[in-house]
Design an enzyme around this catalytic site. Structure first.
Site, short mmCIF file in Angstrom:
data_model
loop_
_atom_site.label_atom_id
_atom_site.label_comp_id
_atom_site.label_asym_id
_atom_site.label_seq_id
_atom_site.Cartn_x
_atom_site.Cartn_y
_atom_site.Cartn_z
N GLU A 1 0.83 -1.21 0.00
CA GLU A 1 0.00 0.00 0.00
C GLU A 1 0.86 1.26 0.00
OE1 GLU A 1 -3.25 1.62 -0.90
OE2 GLU A 1 -3.47 -0.47 -0.27
N ASP B 1 -2.89 1.50 -12.00
CA ASP B 1 -3.70 0.29 -11.87
C ASP B 1 -2.86 -0.91 -11.46
OD1 ASP B 1 -5.89 1.80 -12.60
OD2 ASP B 1 -6.12 0.90 -14.59
#
Length: 127
Positions: free
Chosen positions: A67, A93
Site C-alpha cells: 500500500e 492500476d
C-alpha cells in the site's frame, strides 16, 4: 562530486513522515491499519502460537509495504503526468493491483491461521 547523505536520524524521520502521511491521507491505509489492529487483538485473545503470529505479522507487513508503494507510485505518476495518459493509468492500476494481491494474501493467511482456533472457541461456547 560526492553525493549528499542525510543522517540516519533524518532518514528515519523521512520514512516515518511518509508512513504517517499515508495513514492520514489514504483511505485504504486506514482500513488496513484497522484490520491489522483487529487481527492482532484477536491473535492475542486466542493465544495463538509463535508461528501463527509470524505469519500474521508477515502478511500485515506485506500489505503495508504494497500500500505504501502504491501510494508512492500514484504520487510520482500524478507529478510526472498530471494529464490523463494510458501509461499513467497502467502504472497506477498495476500498483493498485499489487496492493490488492497483498490484501488477498493476508486474508488467506488470516483464514488459515484463525480457522482452527476460532472453531475451537465456538465449540467451547456451545458445550
Amino acid at each position: 562530486m560526492k553525493p549528499h547523505r542525510q543522517s540516519l536520524y533524518k532518514a528515519f524521520g523521512c520514512a516515518l513522515r511518509g508512513i504517517v502521511t499515508a495513514v492520514k491521507t489514504e483511505r485504504n491505509m486506514k482500513i488496513h491499519m484497522a484490520a491489522a489492529l483487529i487481527v492482532l487483538i484477536a491473535a492475542a485473545l486466542l493465544h495463538l502460537d509463535r508461528m501463527s503470529w509470524l505469519f500474521l505479522i508477515l502478511a500485515i507487513a506485506i500489505v503495508f509495504i504494497a500500500e505504501l508503494m502504491n501510494t508512492a507510485i500514484e504520487a510520482v505518476v500524478d507529478l510526472i503526468s498530471p494529464q490523463k495518459h494510458v501509461l499513467a493509468r497502467l502504472a497506477k492500476d498495476t500498483a493498485a493491483g499489487a496492493a490488492l494481491v497483498a490484501a488477498a494474501f493476508a486474508v488467506m493467511v488470516g483464514l488459515l491461521v484463525f480457522y482452527q482456533p476460532v472453531w475451537e472457541w465456538i465449540q467451547s461456547m456451545t458445550n
